[in-house]
Design a protein around this motif. Structure first.
Motif, PDB file in Angstrom:
ATOM      1  N   ILE A 183      24.433  35.537  59.538  1.00  0.00           N
ATOM      2  CA  ILE A 183      25.526  35.890  58.948  1.00  0.00           C
ATOM      3  C   ILE A 183      26.618  36.830  59.347  1.00  0.00           C
ATOM      4  CG2 ILE A 183      26.195  37.355  56.867  1.00  0.00           C
ATOM      5  CD1 ILE A 183      23.606  36.346  55.590  1.00  0.00           C
ATOM      6  N   LEU A 225      13.224  29.204  54.040  1.00  0.00           N
ATOM      7  CA  LEU A 225      12.812  30.453  53.572  1.00  0.00           C
ATOM      8  C   LEU A 225      12.535  30.090  52.086  1.00  0.00           C
ATOM      9  CD1 LEU A 225      14.345  33.591  55.278  1.00  0.00           C
ATOM     10  CD2 LEU A 225      11.700  32.878  55.161  1.00  0.00           C
ATOM     11  N   ALA A 226      13.599  29.513  51.283  1.00  0.00           N
ATOM     12  CA  ALA A 226      13.338  29.007  50.142  1.00  0.00           C
ATOM     13  C   ALA A 226      12.423  27.958  49.692  1.00  0.00           C
ATOM     14  CB  ALA A 226      14.659  28.467  49.437  1.00  0.00           C
ATOM     15  N   PHE A 280       9.039  29.812  50.232  1.00  0.00           N
ATOM     16  CA  PHE A 280       8.752  30.629  48.839  1.00  0.00           C
ATOM     17  C   PHE A 280       8.325  29.709  47.835  1.00  0.00           C
ATOM     18  CE2 PHE A 280      10.928  32.549  45.042  1.00  0.00           C
ATOM     19  CZ  PHE A 280      10.017  33.665  44.853  1.00  0.00           C
ATOM     20  N   THR A 281       8.888  28.582  47.657  1.00  0.00           N
ATOM     21  CA  THR A 281       8.497  27.616  46.561  1.00  0.00           C
ATOM     22  C   THR A 281       7.047  27.127  46.718  1.00  0.00           C
ATOM     23  OG1 THR A 281      10.680  26.856  46.471  1.00  0.00           O
ATOM     24  CG2 THR A 281       9.031  25.470  45.442  1.00  0.00           C
ATOM     25  N   LEU A 336      22.017  23.318  46.100  1.00  0.00           N
ATOM     26  CA  LEU A 336      22.395  24.711  46.013  1.00  0.00           C
ATOM     27  C   LEU A 336      22.884  25.246  47.595  1.00  0.00           C
ATOM     28  CD1 LEU A 336      23.094  26.511  43.368  1.00  0.00           C
ATOM     29  CD2 LEU A 336      20.836  27.607  43.891  1.00  0.00           C
ATOM     30  N   VAL A 337      21.879  25.171  48.197  1.00  0.00           N
ATOM     31  CA  VAL A 337      22.216  25.679  49.744  1.00  0.00           C
ATOM     32  C   VAL A 337      23.336  24.891  50.190  1.00  0.00           C
ATOM     33  CG1 VAL A 337      21.191  25.762  52.010  1.00  0.00           C
ATOM     34  CG2 VAL A 337      19.727  26.382  50.034  1.00  0.00           C
ATOM     35  N   ALA A 354      32.212  27.574  50.030  1.00  0.00           N
ATOM     36  CA  ALA A 354      32.846  28.870  50.336  1.00  0.00           C
ATOM     37  C   ALA A 354      34.309  28.803  50.975  1.00  0.00           C
ATOM     38  CB  ALA A 354      31.990  29.545  51.761  1.00  0.00           C
ATOM     39  N   VAL A 398      18.093  29.787  55.113  1.00  0.00           N
ATOM     40  CA  VAL A 398      17.761  30.012  53.669  1.00  0.00           C
ATOM     41  C   VAL A 398      17.166  28.998  53.225  1.00  0.00           C
ATOM     42  CG1 VAL A 398      19.189  30.261  51.386  1.00  0.00           C
ATOM     43  CG2 VAL A 398      20.009  31.332  53.453  1.00  0.00           C
ATOM     44  N   SER A 411      16.930  20.287  44.122  1.00  0.00           N
ATOM     45  CA  SER A 411      17.996  21.396  43.668  1.00  0.00           C
ATOM     46  C   SER A 411      18.155  22.458  44.635  1.00  0.00           C
ATOM     47  CB  SER A 411      17.641  21.983  42.302  1.00  0.00           C
ATOM     48  OG  SER A 411      16.803  21.020  41.513  1.00  0.00           O
ATOM     49  N   ILE A 412      17.158  22.871  45.358  1.00  0.00           N
ATOM     50  CA  ILE A 412      17.204  24.049  46.416  1.00  0.00           C
ATOM     51  C   ILE A 412      18.350  23.461  47.506  1.00  0.00           C
ATOM     52  CG2 ILE A 412      16.275  25.212  48.031  1.00  0.00           C
ATOM     53  CD1 ILE A 412      13.585  25.413  46.505  1.00  0.00           C
ATOM     54  N   MET A 451      26.431  25.853  48.645  1.00  0.00           N
ATOM     55  CA  MET A 451      26.987  27.584  48.796  1.00  0.00           C
ATOM     56  C   MET A 451      27.709  27.562  49.960  1.00  0.00           C
ATOM     57  SD  MET A 451      24.106  30.057  47.696  1.00  0.00           S
ATOM     58  CE  MET A 451      22.856  29.772  48.830  1.00  0.00           C
ATOM     59  N   ILE A 481      12.773  20.352  42.231  1.00  0.00           N
ATOM     60  CA  ILE A 481      13.055  21.630  42.456  1.00  0.00           C
ATOM     61  C   ILE A 481      13.498  21.549  44.043  1.00  0.00           C
ATOM     62  CG2 ILE A 481      11.910  24.069  43.086  1.00  0.00           C
ATOM     63  CD1 ILE A 481      10.429  23.660  40.921  1.00  0.00           C
ATOM     64  N   ILE A 528      22.589  29.749  58.879  1.00  0.00           N
ATOM     65  CA  ILE A 528      22.335  30.478  57.627  1.00  0.00           C
ATOM     66  C   ILE A 528      22.071  29.286  56.715  1.00  0.00           C
ATOM     67  CG2 ILE A 528      23.499  31.572  55.559  1.00  0.00           C
ATOM     68  CD1 ILE A 528      25.803  32.292  57.617  1.00  0.00           C
TER      69      ILE A 528
END
Lengths: 279, 327
Positions: free
Chosen positions: B287, B302-303, B306-307, B22-23, B30, B299, B18-19, B26, B15, B295
């Motif tokens: 942002i 914080l993710a 959260f996990t 993804l971050v 962009a 992110v 993957s986080i 992202m 997990i 950013i």
């Protein structure tokens, strides 16, 4: 239908949502003033209520624009963005969930792990991050809201497919030699419809809040388009002088979210009488 | 229990990977060239190449990723483009206030939500029940940041006790000063600044807790062992609190944990409303200023937080309910 009318919360929800949809649809005809018309002589006029000389029932904002008219116009963006985002997330979520539950095994594991990754972000934060990287705007906001709501749809669909898959009428479908696609869509999904609809309805409420949050941060639809979130942001600048500018658009948000939550709760009670007895 | 614990820790690894992917993607997929953004309107092609090399942006994408993760594992999340300070330092300074806000909201929501839910369940279909359910329904439908704005506009403006913006030291720090030097001012100030943002975040969670406590208690009160307890002649209060509530609170504990995670995300906007110096506001400002390292790092952190919170909730739940461990 009779059951539907018996559920007070479902009826209340439909009435609220119906009113807001009609308002959005006929916004051009019912706005008391031009929502875009700037009149610096009429800045920060306080709300005066009905039957007053002033045309501004809910007052005016920092540029003398009618707050009520802007709230009415803003309902369009809220419903549009939330509606499209929820539809996209429903289509993709149902597709992923159905395939995962139906096929099982490795495909299931991969798809659901992917959902877990999306869920390992707080959803508002993920939506903000997505829009921040794609750039602010209405379409990107829609896309971001759709993505963060996919896992909820996928999970409920998958769990429904898993339980319906074992039903005898599905096995009968196999015995009759129907194709997998026909069994999945006509037999399994049709019978999983109710809980999926409940989640989609509740998703609409969440989508409205996330849209408002993105607009509040300036990441949603850009001016001159009116959005409730943006009105809140503008109102914040003048919160000492004119608190009503932030109050009323927020009330519109609460009302619409409340409508979808009421409808979702009502539908759940109707589809699952067991739950209602408990509650 | 140890086996379950290790299993959950192992699950964490994919997990977290993957986080991070993804971050990373992202930001890097962009549209727009971060180097051009850094340079502004002026600069030569040589400047461009130099900056590209400095940030490793000339490398292939996968090498950039490994470089970024490798650095992140050593606590290096890059340098802020606008502030010039290390991103990890900026974030860690602000994680404390974010957690303080989230924890305060959880406490507020729990100490109010559970009693109201119990009361609604006991006095089922009374006015208390009706009003608390209406309140809960509206509470769930309210965007917390709007509630924050309303509290600012109508409470803070009229009651001087609650300041509008900012934060004045931490509650824990204030408590420490109070205990060591009997000076209550820092604790008092900390509380004054914390209350409104915490309350605005707490209402939605409180509504959820109230509803769940009520329905869970109602369900438990219909169980056979409650009837047994009653038939033994135990007083109704003991039946409700000892036999009923203890069993009814299990799902409530889970939802509190899950909601705590969401508060970390929801706090992003509430922090902005109240100018609370937390990690969420840092990310939002980054942002606006297009400060990509912040950013990305913000992110990511914080993710991860959260996990980890969700993992802790799962583990504590397994501790409370042995049935979970054997599934």
């Amino acid at each position: 239908m009779k059951k539907f009318l018996e559920s007070k919360s479902a009826v209340a929800g439909v009435i609220i949502i119906g009113t807001i949809i009609l308002t959005a649809f006929f916004a051009d005809f019912i706005v008391p003033n031009d929502p875009y018309f700037i009149n610096i002589w009429d800045r920060y006029l306080p709300p005066e209520g009905f039957g007053n000389d002033s045309n501004y029932i809910l007052g005016t904002d920092d540029m003398g624009r009618c707050v009520l008219s802007r709230i009415i116009m803003g309902s369009r963006i809220s419903l549009l963005v939330a509606g499209i985002a929820t539809s996209i997330s429903a289509l993709l979520g149902i597709f992923f969930g159905a395939v995962a539950g139906f096929k099982g095994g490795r495909i299931d594991a991969i798809l659901m792990r992917f959902m877990d990754v999306i869920l390992s972000f707080p959803s508002v934060l993920l939506a903000i991050a997505i829009v921040a990287s794609l750039g602010p705007g209405m379409v990107n906001a829609m896309f971001a809201i759709a993505i963060v709501r996919i896992p909820a749809m996928a999970r409920i669909t998958r769990s429904m497919v898993l339980s319906v898959k074992q039903e005898e009428y599905v096995l009968a479908g196999y015995a009759l030699g129907f194709s997998q696609g026909r069994i999945l869509f006509k037999h399994i999904l049709m019978n999983s419809f109710a809980p999926i609809l409940v989640v989609a309805t509740l998703n609409m409420g969440t989508a409205i809040v996330v849209e408002a949050s993105l607009s509040f941060l300036g990441l949603g639809a850009q001016p001159p388009t009116v959005t409730w979130g943006r009105m809140l942001a503008m109102g914040r600048e003048a919160i000492r002088r004119a608190p009503y500018i932030t109050f009323y658009p927020g009330l519109a948000i609460v009302l619409s979210v409340l409508g979808f939550n009421l409808l979702g709760d009502g539908l759940r009670d109707i589809f699952d009488p067991q739950l209602k007895k408990k509650g | 229990m140890t086996k379950y614990f290790l299993y959950r820790l192992l699950q964490l690894i994919p997990i977290l990977i993957s986080i991070s992917v993804l971050v990373f993607l992202m930001i890097h997929l962009a549209p727009g060239d971060p180097v051009l953004l850094l340079m502004g309107d002026e600069g030569t092609y040589e400047d461009y190449r130099r900056l590209q090399e400095l940030y490793g942006l000339d490398l292939p994408l996968y090498q950039q990723y490994f470089r970024w993760v490798g650095n992140a594992l050593q606590g290096n999340l890059g340098i802020s483009i606008r502030q010039g300070a290390p991103v990890s330092q900026l974030i860690f300074e602000r994680l404390g206030p974010t957690f303080e806000l989230a924890i305060a909201s959880v406490i507020l929501a729990t100490i109010l939500g559970i009693p109201i839910g119990v009361l609604a369940a006991i006095k089922r279909q009374s006015f208390v029940d009706f009003f608390s359910m209406i309140f809960a329904l509206i509470g769930v439908s309210m965007p917390p940041f709007w509630l924050g704005l309303v509290l600012l506009a109508y409470v803070s403006m009229n009651v001087g006790f609650f300041p509008m913006f900012g934060r004045e030291g931490s509650i824990v720090g204030g408590l420490w000063i109070f205990l060591t030097s009997f000076n209550i001012t820092p604790l008092y100030d900390g509380f004054r600044y914390l209350f409104l943002p915490a309350a605005s975040l707490a209402i939605a969670m409180m509504a959820i807790i109230t509803r769940l406590t009520r329905s869970s208690l109602l369900e438990v009160m219909g169980k056979d062992y409650i009837r047994t307890a009653r038939s033994k002649g135990i007083g109704e209060k003991v039946v409700i609190f000892k036999h009923g509530l203890r069993n009814a609170l299990l799902p409530v504990v889970t939802i509190i944990g899950i909601q705590f995670g969401f508060l970390l995300g929801g706090a992003v906007i509430t922090e902005t409303v109240f100018a609370w110096p937390g990690a969420g506001r840092l990310v939002v400002n980054a942002i606006i200023q297009r400060d990509f390292p912040i950013i990305q790092g913000g992110v990511l952190m914080l993710a991860i937080a959260f996990t980890l919170v969700n993992l802790l909730v799962d583990l504590s739940y397994a501790l409370l309910d042995p049935r979970i461990r054997y599934q």
